[in-house]
Design an enzyme around this catalytic site. Structure first.
Site, short mmCIF file in Angstrom:
data_model
loop_
_atom_site.label_atom_id
_atom_site.label_comp_id
_atom_site.label_asym_id
_atom_site.label_seq_id
_atom_site.Cartn_x
_atom_site.Cartn_y
_atom_site.Cartn_z
N ASN A 175 0.87 -1.18 0.00
CA ASN A 175 0.00 0.00 0.00
C ASN A 175 0.90 1.22 0.00
O ASN A 175 1.48 1.58 1.02
CB ASN A 175 -0.89 -0.03 1.25
CG ASN A 175 -1.71 1.23 1.42
OD1 ASN A 175 -1.79 2.06 0.52
ND2 ASN A 175 -2.33 1.38 2.59
N LYS A 186 0.12 4.25 -0.35
CA LYS A 186 -0.52 5.45 0.22
C LYS A 186 -0.23 6.66 -0.68
O LYS A 186 -0.24 6.53 -1.89
CB LYS A 186 -0.06 5.66 1.67
CG LYS A 186 -0.22 4.38 2.51
CD LYS A 186 -0.02 4.59 3.97
CE LYS A 186 -0.18 3.26 4.69
NZ LYS A 186 -0.19 3.37 6.13
N HIS A 243 -9.66 1.32 4.52
CA HIS A 243 -8.42 1.49 5.28
C HIS A 243 -8.68 2.47 6.43
O HIS A 243 -9.45 3.42 6.27
CB HIS A 243 -7.31 2.00 4.36
CG HIS A 243 -5.97 2.00 5.02
ND1 HIS A 243 -5.59 2.95 5.93
CD2 HIS A 243 -4.94 1.12 4.93
CE1 HIS A 243 -4.36 2.66 6.36
NE2 HIS A 243 -3.95 1.56 5.77
N GLU A 292 -7.05 4.84 7.54
CA GLU A 292 -6.76 6.24 7.21
C GLU A 292 -7.93 6.87 6.45
O GLU A 292 -8.22 8.05 6.60
CB GLU A 292 -5.45 6.33 6.41
CG GLU A 292 -4.25 6.09 7.33
CD GLU A 292 -3.02 5.53 6.65
OE1 GLU A 292 -2.92 5.59 5.41
OE2 GLU A 292 -2.13 5.03 7.38
N GLU A 309 -5.90 -4.84 10.29
CA GLU A 309 -4.88 -3.83 10.54
C GLU A 309 -5.20 -3.07 11.82
O GLU A 309 -6.02 -2.14 11.80
CB GLU A 309 -4.84 -2.83 9.38
CG GLU A 309 -4.47 -3.44 8.04
CD GLU A 309 -3.82 -2.42 7.13
OE1 GLU A 309 -2.74 -2.70 6.63
OE2 GLU A 309 -4.39 -1.33 6.92
N GLY A 352 2.18 2.18 10.83
CA GLY A 352 3.18 3.23 10.74
C GLY A 352 3.87 3.55 12.05
O GLY A 352 4.54 4.58 12.18
N SER A 390 2.94 -2.24 10.37
CA SER A 390 4.37 -2.37 10.70
C SER A 390 4.96 -3.73 10.35
O SER A 390 5.81 -4.24 11.07
CB SER A 390 4.60 -2.01 12.18
OG SER A 390 4.25 -0.67 12.42
P1 PGA Z 1 2.58 0.24 7.64
O1 PGA Z 1 1.13 0.48 6.98
O2 PGA Z 1 3.11 -1.06 7.08
O3 PGA Z 1 3.40 1.43 7.21
O4 PGA Z 1 2.37 0.16 9.12
C1 PGA Z 1 0.26 -0.59 6.74
C2 PGA Z 1 -1.01 -0.07 6.12
O5 PGA Z 1 -1.47 1.00 6.52
O6 PGA Z 1 -1.60 -0.72 5.23
#
Ligand code: PGA
Length: 248
Positions: A9, A11, A91, A93, A161, A167, A207
C-alpha cells in the site's frame, strides 16, 4: 491451500519514477509463488499496469457509483479500465480522514464486485479499543457492516490492521494476531459457510517489516500482509515477498 499475498500500500507516495521500484522487485521475484499486489496512487495505476509484470496492481479506494457528479472521486470501473485488478477499501486512514463508515465501505465493495475487482477490505481496532478488551467485538461489527453479501474467496480479501500498529513500528504479539485472525475466519464462516471462509485470504497489516514478516506470515490464519512503509523500497519489500513465498 490458500495462496499467500504480499500487498504493498503505497498510500500518498510515489511518482512515475517509482516504476523502477516495481521493476527491481520483479527482477528479484520474476515468478513469485505468492500473489504480489502493488497499490499506488490512482494516476500511477496505468503506468505500473502497463509494465506488464507478473504483479497485480490495485487502487486504494473507489467511489460507490460507476459515474456521475462526484468531483475528485474515482470509480471502480475506472480503476479496472486503467489496469487495476484489486482495490483496498475501508483502510483506517480513509475511515479517519474521510469519515468512511462500514456502510460506505460495504457500498464501495459492491462497486468493486460490479467492476470485477477484488476488494481488500480493512478492519482493525484502535488502541483504546484494544486496551478495553473490545477488539473482537469491534472487528465483528466492522466485518458485518463492511463485507457485503456476495463476498467470495475470489472477490474478497480481508485485511486485519490494528490502527495503533500502522506506521508505528509496533505490532501485536503473534498470539494476539492469531486470536484475531481465527475470530475473523469464524465470523466469515458464520456468514458465508465454512468452505468459502476456509478459502478466503486474511492479511495482517501494521508495521510489517523484513525482520518480522516470516514470523507473522507463519501464524495460523495469516495469509500474507498488507504493507505500507516497507513496500516503498525494493530492498524492504523484496524480502517480504520472499517471506510470503516461503510460508506458502
Ligand atoms: P505500515 O502500513 O506497514 O506502514 O504500518 C500498513 C497499512 O497502513 O496498510
Amino acid at each position: 491451500m490458500r495462496r499467500k499475498i504480499a500487498a504493498g500500500n503505497w498510500k500518498l507516495n510515489g511518482t512515475r519514477a517509482s516504476a523502477a521500484v516495481l521493476e527491481a522487485l520483479v527482477e528479484q521475484h520474476p515468478n513469485p509463488g505468492a500473489e504480489v499486489i502493488i497499490c499506488p496512487p490512482a494516476p500511477l495505476i496505468p503506468i505500473l499496469a502497463g509494465l506488464g509484470t507478473p504483479f497485480a496492481i490495485g487502487g486504494q479506494d473507489c467511489h460507490a457509483a460507476a459515474s456521475g457528479a462526484h468531483t475528485g472521486d474515482t470509480s471502480a470501473e475506472v480503476l479496472a479500465d486503467t489496469g487495476a485488478t484489486h482495490v483496498i477499501l475501508g483502510h483506517s486512514e480513509r475511515r479517519a480522514d474521510h469519515g468512511e463508515t462500514d456502510d460506505m465501505v460495504c457500498a464501495k465493495a459492491k462497486a468493486a464486485y460490479r467492476a470485477g475487482l477484488t476488494a481488500i477490505i480493512c478492519v482493525g481496532e484502535t488502541e483504546p479499543q484494544r486496551d478495553t478488551g473490545t477488539t473482537l467485538d469491534v472487528i465483528a461489527t466492522q466485518l458485518a457492516g463492511s463485507v457485503p453479501e456476495g463476498a467470495t474467496p475470489e472477490n474478497t480479501v480481508v485485511a486485519y490492521e490494528p490502527v495503533w500498529a500502522i506506521g508505528t513500528g509496533r505490532t501485536p504479539s503473534l498470539e494476539d494476531i492469531a486470536e484475531v485472525h481465527a475470530a475473523i475466519r469464524d465470523r466469515l464462516a458464520e456468514r458465508f459457510g465454512p468452505k468459502a471462509a476456509d478459502a478466503m485470504r486474511i492479511l495482517y497489516g501494521g508495521s510489517v517489516k523484513p525482520g518480522n514478516a516470516a514470523d507473522i506470515f507463519a501464524v495460523p490464519n495469516v495469509d500474507g500482509g498488507l504493507v505500507g512503509g516497507a513496500s516503498l523500497k525494493a530492498e524492504d519489500f523484496g524480502p517480504i515477498i520472499a517471506a510470503a513465498d516461503a510460508t506458502r
